[in-house]
Design an enzyme around this catalytic site. Structure first.
Site, PDB file in Angstrom:
ATOM      1  N   TYR A 192       0.840  -1.207   0.000  1.00  0.00           N
ATOM      2  CA  TYR A 192       0.000   0.000   0.000  1.00  0.00           C
ATOM      3  C   TYR A 192       0.874   1.256   0.000  1.00  0.00           C
ATOM      4  O   TYR A 192       0.687   2.161  -0.816  1.00  0.00           O
ATOM      5  CB  TYR A 192      -0.933  -0.017   1.202  1.00  0.00           C
ATOM      6  CG  TYR A 192      -1.931   1.123   1.203  1.00  0.00           C
ATOM      7  CD1 TYR A 192      -3.062   1.084   0.386  1.00  0.00           C
ATOM      8  CD2 TYR A 192      -1.743   2.242   2.009  1.00  0.00           C
ATOM      9  CE1 TYR A 192      -3.975   2.134   0.378  1.00  0.00           C
ATOM     10  CE2 TYR A 192      -2.651   3.292   2.005  1.00  0.00           C
ATOM     11  CZ  TYR A 192      -3.766   3.231   1.186  1.00  0.00           C
ATOM     12  OH  TYR A 192      -4.664   4.282   1.176  1.00  0.00           O
ATOM     13  N   LYS A 205       1.190   4.121  -3.026  1.00  0.00           N
ATOM     14  CA  LYS A 205       0.842   5.527  -2.830  1.00  0.00           C
ATOM     15  C   LYS A 205       2.061   6.432  -3.044  1.00  0.00           C
ATOM     16  O   LYS A 205       1.933   7.552  -3.538  1.00  0.00           O
ATOM     17  CB  LYS A 205       0.243   5.726  -1.432  1.00  0.00           C
ATOM     18  CG  LYS A 205      -1.112   5.039  -1.263  1.00  0.00           C
ATOM     19  CD  LYS A 205      -2.151   5.590  -2.240  1.00  0.00           C
ATOM     20  CE  LYS A 205      -3.541   5.038  -2.016  1.00  0.00           C
ATOM     21  NZ  LYS A 205      -4.556   5.633  -2.911  1.00  0.00           N
TER      22      LYS A 205
HETATM   23  N1  NAD Z   1      -9.904   5.797   4.242  1.00  0.00           N
HETATM   24  C1  NAD Z   1      -8.669   6.141   4.555  1.00  0.00           C
HETATM   25  O1  NAD Z   1      -8.280   6.123   5.742  1.00  0.00           O
HETATM   26  C2  NAD Z   1      -7.697   6.591   3.490  1.00  0.00           C
HETATM   27  C3  NAD Z   1      -6.529   7.245   3.899  1.00  0.00           C
HETATM   28  C4  NAD Z   1      -5.630   7.677   2.930  1.00  0.00           C
HETATM   29  C5  NAD Z   1      -5.912   7.488   1.594  1.00  0.00           C
HETATM   30  N2  NAD Z   1      -7.065   6.849   1.218  1.00  0.00           N
HETATM   31  C6  NAD Z   1      -7.297   6.687  -0.232  1.00  0.00           C
HETATM   32  O2  NAD Z   1      -8.443   7.432  -0.582  1.00  0.00           O
HETATM   33  C7  NAD Z   1      -9.066   6.850  -1.726  1.00  0.00           C
HETATM   34  C8  NAD Z   1     -10.559   6.684  -1.443  1.00  0.00           C
HETATM   35  O3  NAD Z   1     -10.686   5.772  -0.347  1.00  0.00           O
HETATM   36  P1  NAD Z   1     -12.001   5.686   0.558  1.00  0.00           P
HETATM   37  O4  NAD Z   1     -11.554   5.743   1.966  1.00  0.00           O
HETATM   38  O5  NAD Z   1     -13.027   6.627   0.039  1.00  0.00           O
HETATM   39  O6  NAD Z   1     -12.402   4.151   0.273  1.00  0.00           O
HETATM   40  P2  NAD Z   1     -13.782   3.440  -0.047  1.00  0.00           P
HETATM   41  O7  NAD Z   1     -13.486   1.988   0.043  1.00  0.00           O
HETATM   42  O8  NAD Z   1     -14.884   4.015   0.750  1.00  0.00           O
HETATM   43  O9  NAD Z   1     -14.034   3.834  -1.579  1.00  0.00           O
HETATM   44  C9  NAD Z   1     -13.225   3.357  -2.621  1.00  0.00           C
HETATM   45  C10 NAD Z   1     -14.104   3.121  -3.835  1.00  0.00           C
HETATM   46  O10 NAD Z   1     -13.244   2.731  -4.924  1.00  0.00           O
HETATM   47  C11 NAD Z   1     -13.878   1.674  -5.624  1.00  0.00           C
HETATM   48  N3  NAD Z   1     -12.841   0.901  -6.326  1.00  0.00           N
HETATM   49  C12 NAD Z   1     -11.844   0.174  -5.781  1.00  0.00           C
HETATM   50  N4  NAD Z   1     -11.107  -0.386  -6.753  1.00  0.00           N
HETATM   51  C13 NAD Z   1     -11.641   0.005  -7.930  1.00  0.00           C
HETATM   52  C14 NAD Z   1     -11.313  -0.237  -9.288  1.00  0.00           C
HETATM   53  N5  NAD Z   1     -10.292  -1.036  -9.637  1.00  0.00           N
HETATM   54  N6  NAD Z   1     -12.050   0.350 -10.254  1.00  0.00           N
HETATM   55  C15 NAD Z   1     -13.099   1.140  -9.927  1.00  0.00           C
HETATM   56  N7  NAD Z   1     -13.479   1.392  -8.664  1.00  0.00           N
HETATM   57  C16 NAD Z   1     -12.751   0.830  -7.671  1.00  0.00           C
HETATM   58  C17 NAD Z   1     -14.595   0.872  -4.533  1.00  0.00           C
HETATM   59  O11 NAD Z   1     -15.625   0.039  -5.061  1.00  0.00           O
HETATM   60  C18 NAD Z   1     -15.119   1.980  -3.637  1.00  0.00           C
HETATM   61  O12 NAD Z   1     -16.409   2.399  -4.048  1.00  0.00           O
HETATM   62  C19 NAD Z   1      -8.340   5.538  -1.973  1.00  0.00           C
HETATM   63  O13 NAD Z   1      -7.437   5.702  -3.043  1.00  0.00           O
HETATM   64  C20 NAD Z   1      -7.611   5.288  -0.669  1.00  0.00           C
HETATM   65  O14 NAD Z   1      -6.466   4.504  -0.855  1.00  0.00           O
HETATM   66  C21 NAD Z   1      -7.971   6.402   2.126  1.00  0.00           C
END
Ligand code: NAD
Length: 252
Positions: free
Chosen positions: A152, A156
């Site tokens: 991960y 990133k």
């Molecule tokens: N939640 C956290 O703590 C956090 C922290 C830092 C970064 N992020 C990043 O933020 C972004 C959004 O995360 P989130 O927390 O909203 O997660 P989430 O799981 O709520 O939403 C992610 C969405 O992406 C979709 N998805 C995943 N793989 C896919 C693919 N190959 N094609 C199309 N859709 C796909 C999923 O179905 C989901 O609807 C991500 O890139 C995540 O890595 C999240």
């Protein structure tokens, strides 16, 4: 109405940050293609928006599906002005020797290669207009490593450098490319970083994540959406290659 007349293509629009971004951008006047590999989730987000939204089902790590989703957006809305790459997958804390090569590739493909693919297909439309904005949702884990998040963190970190590489390459075409590093955010993804049963995960969410944020609050998807609105609108017309930490101080 900061995005009036613009078309946005938001990946991961079915949940969490992508959902909040789709809703806010639409409220601010944009036509929005809400893209998710879970079509039903994209449709739910669309139902919570106003008019001028289109849910699309596509896996952002598959070239032919990205190409088709971009083409469909241009067919429906006439152009693409903004791409937000929010689709991503977490990994549960795993010692490196237990990570399969398949999991490694999947994490890199969805969290980083997808950014290359959306750029490959959307940038020609932006170059034709000599304007555009790409925003990549990276992670504070891309600059501050945690044990057991090897794939991960690497995915990133690569996303952050790809953001900068695209920013310098596309600046002559007035296409801006920026990133946001969220800290631990209250979305369905957060508990998936943890191992154990639901009770254990709830305890660990407080102990591991909440305690790591100096401001003492988990980040909300709407916090990310508001920063995204700034970066994708003309308010940030002179900002490119920037990675903004929206993390309650986690990155300090
Ligand atoms: N939640 C956290 O703590 C956090 C922290 C830092 C970064 N992020 C990043 O933020 C972004 C959004 O995360 P989130 O927390 O909203 O997660 P989430 O799981 O709520 O939403 C992610 C969405 O992406 C979709 N998805 C995943 N793989 C896919 C693919 N190959 N094609 C199309 N859709 C796909 C999923 O179905 C989901 O609807 C991500 O890139 C995540 O890595 C999240």
């Amino acid at each position: 109405m900061l995005l009036k007349g613009k078309t946005a293509f938001v990946t991961g629009g079915g949940s969490g940050m992508g959902k909040a971004i789709s809703k806010l951008f639409n409220k601010q006047g944009a036509q929005v293609a809400i893209v998710d590999w879970i079509g039903e989730a994209a449709a739910h987000t669309a139902a919570e928006c106003g008019t001028a939204v289109m849910p699309l089902t596509a896996d952002m790590s598959r070239e032919e599906e990205v190409a088709a989703a971009v083409a469909r957006t241009v067919e429906e809305f006439g152009s693409i002005d903004i791409v937000v790459n929010s689709a991503g997958v977490p990994m549960a804390f795993t010692p490196v020797e237990e990570v399969s090569l398949e999991q490694w590739h999947r994490t890199m493909d969805i969290n980083c290669t997808s950014i290359f693919l959306t750029a490959k297909y959307a940038v020609p439309h932006m170059k034709a207009k000599q304007s555009g904005s790409i925003l990549n949702i990276c992670s504070i884990a891309g600059v501050r490593a945690r044990p057991g998040l090897n794939a991960y963190c690497a995915s990133k970190g690569a996303a952050i450098m790809l953001t900068k590489a695209l920013a310098i390459e596309l600046a002559p075409y007035r296409i801006r490319v920026n990133g946001i590093n969220p800290g631990p955010a209250e979305t369905p993804m957060l508990s998936q970083f943890l191992q154990g049963d639901a009770e254990q995960k709830e305890r660990d969410t407080k102990e591991i994540f909440l305690s790591s944020v100096p401001l003492g609050m988990l980040i909300q998807p709407e916090d990310i959406a508001e920063a995204a609105l700034y970066l994708c609108s003309d308010l940030a017309k002179i900002v490119t290659g920037e990675i903004v930490n929206v993390d309650g101080g986690r990155g300090i």
